[in-house]
Design a protein around this motif. Structure first.
Motif, PDB file in Angstrom:
ATOM      1  N   TYR A 222       0.846  -1.179   0.000  1.00 24.56           N
ATOM      2  CA  TYR A 222       0.000   0.000   0.000  1.00 24.56           C
ATOM      3  C   TYR A 222       0.889   1.238   0.000  1.00 24.56           C
ATOM      4  O   TYR A 222       1.866   1.306   0.747  1.00 24.56           O
TER       5      TYR A 222
ATOM      6  N   VAL B 235      -3.533  14.757   0.200  1.00 22.12           N
ATOM      7  CA  VAL B 235      -3.100  13.396  -0.094  1.00 22.12           C
ATOM      8  C   VAL B 235      -3.108  13.266  -1.614  1.00 22.12           C
ATOM      9  O   VAL B 235      -4.154  13.383  -2.240  1.00 22.12           O
TER      10      VAL B 235
ATOM     11  N   ILE C 146       4.726   5.207   3.211  1.00 21.31           N
ATOM     12  CA  ILE C 146       4.196   6.554   3.361  1.00 21.31           C
ATOM     13  C   ILE C 146       5.290   7.515   2.932  1.00 21.31           C
ATOM     14  O   ILE C 146       6.409   7.460   3.459  1.00 21.31           O
TER      15      ILE C 146
ATOM     16  N   LYS D 164       3.500  -1.193   3.916  1.00 18.10           N
ATOM     17  CA  LYS D 164       2.867   0.109   3.725  1.00 18.10           C
ATOM     18  C   LYS D 164       3.958   1.166   3.614  1.00 18.10           C
ATOM     19  O   LYS D 164       4.821   1.261   4.485  1.00 18.10           O
TER      20      LYS D 164
ATOM     21  N   GLU E  61       0.968   5.556   0.125  1.00 22.67           N
ATOM     22  CA  GLU E  61       0.300   6.825   0.371  1.00 22.67           C
ATOM     23  C   GLU E  61       1.326   7.939   0.200  1.00 22.67           C
ATOM     24  O   GLU E  61       2.405   7.875   0.798  1.00 22.67           O
TER      25      GLU E  61
ATOM     26  N   SER F 142      -3.132   7.331  -2.890  1.00 16.38           N
ATOM     27  CA  SER F 142      -3.417   6.372  -1.834  1.00 16.38           C
ATOM     28  C   SER F 142      -4.041   5.141  -2.474  1.00 16.38           C
ATOM     29  O   SER F 142      -5.204   5.167  -2.848  1.00 16.38           O
ATOM     30  N   SER F 143      -3.224   4.056  -2.607  1.00 14.86           N
ATOM     31  CA  SER F 143      -3.725   2.878  -3.295  1.00 14.86           C
ATOM     32  C   SER F 143      -2.747   1.714  -3.149  1.00 14.86           C
ATOM     33  O   SER F 143      -1.588   1.900  -2.780  1.00 14.86           O
TER      34      SER F 143
ATOM     35  N   VAL G 287       1.753  11.990   0.593  1.00 12.44           N
ATOM     36  CA  VAL G 287       1.106  13.115   1.261  1.00 12.44           C
ATOM     37  C   VAL G 287       1.976  14.363   1.120  1.00 12.44           C
ATOM     38  O   VAL G 287       3.195  14.287   1.243  1.00 12.44           O
TER      39      VAL G 287
END
Length: 97
Positions: A2, A11, A93, A91, A4, A14-15, A6
């Motif tokens: 995943y 944002v 970020i 994940k 994201e 996000s996927s 930002v």
């Protein structure tokens, strides 16, 4: 995995994605599923988002900065000035400028 992305304004992305390539301070590197946890500073360059399909992605005014790669429409490209990346438990970020 995943992903994201930002910025201070919104944002941008996000996927679920297949992999990402980012401009690290020591050079570009790629992360796939189950990559070891990492925190890295990013420099000016392109984030390349590798997707299996774009059917599940929604493009609106918030992620208008993301474009399709010229050679492969399953690769999305976002240009950043700098940023920070954290990857843990599949994940990622990215806090980008």
């Amino acid at each position: 995995m995943y992903l994201e992305i930002v910025t201070p304004e919104a944002v941008l992305f996000s996927s679920e994605v297949d992999s990402i390539s980012v401009p690290g301070i020591e050079g570009e590197f790629q992360m796939l599923n189950n990559h070891a946890p990492i925190v890295s500073i990013l420099k000016e360059g392109n984030i390349k988002i590798h997707t299996h399909t774009k059917q599940h992605l929604v493009f609106d005014e918030l992620n208008g900065h993301i474009s399709t790669h010229a050679d492969d429409d399953k690769i999305l490209v976002l240009t950043i000035q700098s940023g920070t990346l954290e990857f843990k438990d599949n994940k990622a970020i990215i806090l980008a400028d």
